[in-house]
Enzyme design. Structure first.
Site, PDB file in Angstrom:
ATOM      1  CB  CYS A 116      -0.935  -0.005   1.193  1.00  0.00           C
ATOM      2  SG  CYS A 116      -2.070  -1.393   1.126  1.00  0.00           S
ATOM      3  CG  HIS A 256      -3.221   3.375   1.848  1.00  0.00           C
ATOM      4  ND1 HIS A 256      -3.624   2.970   0.599  1.00  0.00           N
ATOM      5  CD2 HIS A 256      -3.304   2.282   2.652  1.00  0.00           C
ATOM      6  CE1 HIS A 256      -3.930   1.678   0.653  1.00  0.00           C
ATOM      7  NE2 HIS A 256      -3.749   1.246   1.881  1.00  0.00           N
ATOM      8  CG  ASN A 286      -6.675  -0.867   0.636  1.00  0.00           C
ATOM      9  OD1 ASN A 286      -5.907  -0.447  -0.235  1.00  0.00           O
ATOM     10  ND2 ASN A 286      -6.246  -1.383   1.768  1.00  0.00           N
TER      11      ASN A 286
END
Ligand code: UT7
Length: 332
Positions: A116, A256, A286
């Site tokens: 990520c 994020h 996500n």
């Protein structure tokens, strides 16, 4: 001579058409829209449907869009870095596939895996190539087809992840804009909490690994959450302090998008109200390396030259980090 900095000069993005809503997930696993919304902030995520389509296909859309916006051709790209945990193939690098598909004949490229935090690692790396003076046009792609490694029978993970991709172009500038500072961190001992068990050299694919569902994301949600909340907030505060920035100086936090509660905790620690936080987790979930460039893509029209942005992420590895940048252009 003034210092050469790297500035983002164009951005492109792509999300697939298909929307996997919380209501649809309610029919697939034991969950509720209420639980998913209150625990994560996600309402729906996009899924790339279609035989034979992978991360590179989303990247091609994003890269072509940024080339068009910047008014340059693909053969002007010097380097393309593809940040992903869902490459088209184990090898060669998806960067090579993207450069081939967009016709970037003069570029070299490589993949960078930092889960990520991939996009932040990619922009940090790209900025060093630009600052060296040797490279003039570097594209950083951040994107993942998470649906290719998510178990849609595991309610802990299938509710969070989605597919999507963003791409930015970095170019040199001698103005006081662009990438001002980067802090990147990692701690490999965190790998036990978030990884894919099989398909690598330690445990190659076999009937047994497929039967045991070891090609999917394995995540100990609570443990990851604990580290993410602390580390993403800490590194965001650290980059503010190091650059003498107060909350008033910051136009946007670009976080994020893993869980709205992690984002809220980071913003609180930085003293930022929700009006200064880019948030699109409800639409896309996500998308791993895709979240931050997709936020920049969506907010591009609101950004003005000189705006101070803090980009922050935490993810598998563990990896985490923050970038302080001054936005380089007013959107047309
Ligand atoms: O992208 C970077 C890396 N990843 C992250 O940053 C993700 C970090 N982790 C998280 O976002 C959260 O831990 C999750 C969203 C994955 C899970 O949320 P949580 O609040 O940590 O839930 P939990 O695992 O503590 O589970 C709480 C309860 C459990 O039930 P019991 O044992 O209390 O009866 C779970 O079984 O919620 C249950 N649960 C669910 N219930 C309904 C877990 N998933 C679901 C679900 N629907 N989808």
């Amino acid at each position: 001579m003034n210092k050469i900095r790297a500035a983002i000069t164009a951005i492109g993005g792509y999300v697939p058409e298909y929307r996997l809503t919380n209501q649809i997930l309610e029919t697939m696993v034991e969950t509720t829209d209420e639980w998913i919304t209150s625990r994560t902030g996600v309402k729906e995520r996009r899924i790339l449907k279609g035989e034979g389509l992978g991360t590179s296909d989303m990247a091609v859309e994003a890269v072509n869009q940024l080339l068009e916006k910047r008014g340059i051709s693909a053969d002007e790209i010097d380097l393309l870095i593809c940040c992903t945990v869902t490459p088209d193939l184990v090898f060669p690098a998806t960067a090579n596939i993207i450069t081939d598909k967009v016709g970037a004949k003069n570029a070299f490229g490589f993949d960078l895996m930092a889960a990520c935090s991939g996009f932040l690692y990619g922009v940090t790396t790209a900025s060093k190539y630009i600052e060296s003076g040797s490279y003039k046009k570097v594209v950083v792609v951040g994107g993942d087809k998470m649906s290719s490694i998510v178990d849609y029978e595991d309610r802990q993970t299938c509710i969070i992840f989605g597919d999507g991709c963003g791409a930015v172009l970095l170019e040199p500038t001698e103005e006081e804009i662009g990438i001002m500072d980067c802090i990147m961190k990692s701690d490999g001992s965190g790998r036990v909490h978030l990884h894919q068990k099989a398909g690598g050299s330690v445990k190659p694919a076999s009937h047994a690994t497929v039967d045991a569902k070891e090609h999917f994301v394995y995540q100990e949600g609570q443990a990851v959450f604990k580290f993410a909340v602390t580390n993403m907030a800490d590194v965001s505060a650290e980059i503010m302090e190091r650059n003498n920035l107060t909350s008033d100086d910051i136009r946007y936090l670009v976080p994020h998008q893993a869980n709205k509660r992690i984002i809220d905790a980071t913003a609180r620690r930085m003293g930022l109200g929700s009006e200064k936080v880019m948030l699109n987790i409800e639409k896309y979930g996500n998308t791993t390396s895709g979240t931050i460039p997709l936020c920049l893509w969506e907010w591009e029209k609101e950004l003005k030259k000189g705006d101070n942005l803090i980009l922050s992420a935490f993810g598998g590895g563990f990896t985490w980090g923050s970038i302080y940048l001054k936005w380089a252009y007013d959107a047309k």
